[in-house]
Design an enzyme around this catalytic site. Structure first.
Site, PDB file in Angstrom:
ATOM      1  N   LYS A 181     -12.914  46.788 -19.968  1.00  0.00           N
ATOM      2  CA  LYS A 181     -12.596  47.937 -19.081  1.00  0.00           C
ATOM      3  C   LYS A 181     -11.103  47.969 -18.994  1.00  0.00           C
ATOM      4  CE  LYS A 181     -11.818  49.402 -15.362  1.00  0.00           C
ATOM      5  NZ  LYS A 181     -10.592  50.534 -15.273  1.00  0.00           N
ATOM      6  N   GLU A 256      -6.321  36.113 -13.537  1.00  0.00           N
ATOM      7  CA  GLU A 256      -4.952  35.767 -13.557  1.00  0.00           C
ATOM      8  C   GLU A 256      -4.486  36.806 -12.618  1.00  0.00           C
ATOM      9  OE1 GLU A 256      -3.671  35.879 -17.563  1.00  0.00           O
ATOM     10  OE2 GLU A 256      -5.089  34.236 -18.322  1.00  0.00           O
ATOM     11  N   CYS A 289       3.803  40.276 -13.764  1.00  0.00           N
ATOM     12  CA  CYS A 289       3.378  39.131 -12.905  1.00  0.00           C
ATOM     13  C   CYS A 289       4.174  38.162 -12.890  1.00  0.00           C
ATOM     14  CB  CYS A 289       2.016  39.115 -13.238  1.00  0.00           C
ATOM     15  SG  CYS A 289       1.379  38.607 -14.878  1.00  0.00           S
ATOM     16  N   GLU A 386       4.192  40.383  -3.351  1.00  0.00           N
ATOM     17  CA  GLU A 386       4.675  40.779  -4.595  1.00  0.00           C
ATOM     18  C   GLU A 386       5.079  42.346  -4.712  1.00  0.00           C
ATOM     19  OE1 GLU A 386       1.417  41.084  -7.745  1.00  0.00           O
ATOM     20  OE2 GLU A 386       2.937  40.161  -9.089  1.00  0.00           O
TER      21      GLU A 386
END
Ligand code: ADP
Length: 486
Positions: A181, A256, A289, A386
């Protein structure tokens, strides 16, 4: 069989799903807009339950034959797949740049070659897992890495091709069949991946792509009752939703997730190298990230080091990611731009002061200036959450205990970077920082054989080398009594 296509950067790309080796269209479409210049790249098929069911069914049907090939049988096909990626590296790089705004030169020279290597590396590694035995006094334990079945692979927009191949490589090498996806904000290179796989001889149904919105296509896939693995890279909030679906069917899930990684500079470090590496955290507009976004500098070199970072950051030119001099391209989407800008505005309201940057760049709508907030209180939102944009915070420390406490003062645990010339000191600090990967006097070096993943809110599980196969396999022990055969 549909043949809807768009042409992006001179490359013709199917806008439809890839299910059972065929292109399948949906009546529902979603718009794909380039962050580079706001151009409309096309409308793509948006899947839901029907497409998810068809793709899982195709993957299930293809599974026995693919599993039966074994690592040796799969190797030549997967090597051809990797070669096919390399052969189209320039096209893939150009499409990726238009689709997600990542730097073209980086895509050509590093990202796409690395993506190809994700496929052939794991295909080779699978061979090393065969024939492993553990000798016991009474028995011999034959350890077998059996394919697990159908794996759902859900990936984010910041490096879609690279991060998808990082899952596709080990999942296929382990003998699973897969449904990908792709991210709805940057789906195009995954569509090309399907063509490359088919041309390489990956059998129909082994690799499927269902495009669409996460809450529709992604949700239908992770809630499908007949899947064996879910591998997810994306945000912590989405992982919590997918984790609930995985828990209901006890489907193993690896995730992750995000990070807010510390970047520690000790007074004894090579300060020029450290400053260059700090400035490099702005690359890809900070949509990485692993970026070390919380800069922590030993107090006695603070002023001197700030000037070095200022110098290095002045080379972080904001611009069109197709231009070779550009270091900071656009943010992916208006929604994401507003999110990043919101963090920055709230930080200012909280009393944090930008030393440079702090707003939209003159270059264009989605372009944000490299930004540094100095002397930031570690409890502020800007120090804790973040941002996923070109925004760094700066704190100082006077002792190693203090910097370890500062470094561990978020919920995340993905990565960390540390510059010091003192080996003992570096290893002491590194071993106390909560992170899946700690880089010492380097950054972003990732050997595919080494473990990779995050702790705490940054994820569950490790991948890389054998760790990938621990996840994508059903590991079996055939324990045979010695001397029991005729
Ligand atoms: P990001 O903030 O990086 O966009 P997301 O976690 O929102 O991260 O998205 C990462 C991937 O997860 C995308 O492919 C997205 O479509 C997918 N996704 C989002 N929500 C869901 C969901 N509820 N179920 C399954 N997949 C989802």
């Amino acid at each position: 069989m549909s043949n809807n296509t768009v042409t992006v950067a001179g490359v013709e790309i199917s806008t439809d799903h890839f299910i059972g080796g065929k292109r399948v269209a949906s009546a529902n479409r979603f718009a794909n807009i380039s962050p580079v210049d706001g151009s409309h790249l096309g409308d793509l098929s948006a899947g839901g339950k029907i497409e998810a069911n068809a793709a899982v069914e195709a993957a299930r049907k293809a599974f026995p034959a693919w599993a039966a090939l074994g690592p040796k049988g799969r190797l030549p096909i997967l090597k051809k797949f990797a070669e096919g990626i390399l052969a189209r590296a320039n096209e893939l790089a150009a499409v990726e740049t238009m689709d997600n705004g990542s730097l073209l030169t980086g895509n050509v020279h590093r990202v796409i070659p690395r993506a190809a290597h994700n496929i052939d590396f794991f295909a080779e590694w699978a061979l090393t897992l065969e024939g492993h035995t553990i000798d016991s006094p009474e028995v011999v334990n034959h350890v077998k890495y059996d394919p697990s079945g159908v794996a759902i692979l859900i990936t984010p927009w910041n490096a879609p091709f690279m991060l998808t191949t990082w899952k596709v490589g080990p999942a296929l090498a382990a003998g699973n069949t897969i449904v990908i996806k792709p991210p709805e904000w940057a789906p195009l290179t995954c569509s090309l991946m399907a063509d490359i796989a088919k041309a390489a001889g990956v059998p129909d149904g082994v690799l499927n792509v269902v495009q669409g919105i996460g809450e529709d296509a992604g949700d239908a896939l992770v809630n499908h009752p007949d899947v064996d693995r879910i591998s997810f890279t994306g945000s912590t909030d989405t992982a919590k939703i997918i984790g609930q679906a995985a828990a209901r069917s006890i489907t193993p899930m690896s995730s992750e997730l995000g990070g807010k990684s510390p970047f520690i500079i000790c007074a004894d470090a090579d300060l020029d190298a450290a400053a260059q590496t700090v400035a490099a955290q702005y690359m890809n507009a900070g949509q990485v990230c692993l970026a070390g976004t919380r800069i922590m500098v030993e107090k006695k070199i603070e002023e001197q080091f700030l000037e070095k970072v200022r110098g290095a950051s002045s080379h972080m030119i904001v611009g069109d990611p197709r231009d070779k001099d550009t270091r900071v391209g656009p943010l992916i989407h208006k929604e994401h731009f507003d999110r990043v800008a919101g963090f920055v505005e709230r930080a200012k309201a909280d009393g944090a002061v930008p030393v440079w940057g702090g707003g939209r760049s003159n270059f264009g709508d989605l372009y944000f200036e490299p930004t540094l907030f100095a002397d930031v209180n570690p409890t502020l939102e800007i120090s804790q959450r973040e941002v996923f944009g070109p925004v760094l915070t700066w704190q100082s420390f006077s002792s190693d205990d203090e910097v370890v406490t500062l470094a561990n003062n978020t919920k995340y645990g993905l990565a960390g970077t540390l510059f010091s010339r003192n080996e003992k000191r570096a290893m002491d600090i590194a071993s106390q920082v909560a992170a899946g990967t700690l880089w010492v006097n380097c950054f972003f070096v990732r050997d595919l054989a080494a473990p990779f993943g995050g702790s705490r809110d940054s994820g569950i599980g490790r991948e890389g080398g054998s760790w990938s196969f621990d996840f994508y396999s059903d590991i079996k022990n055939i324990s045979v009594r010695k001397g029991s055969f005729a």
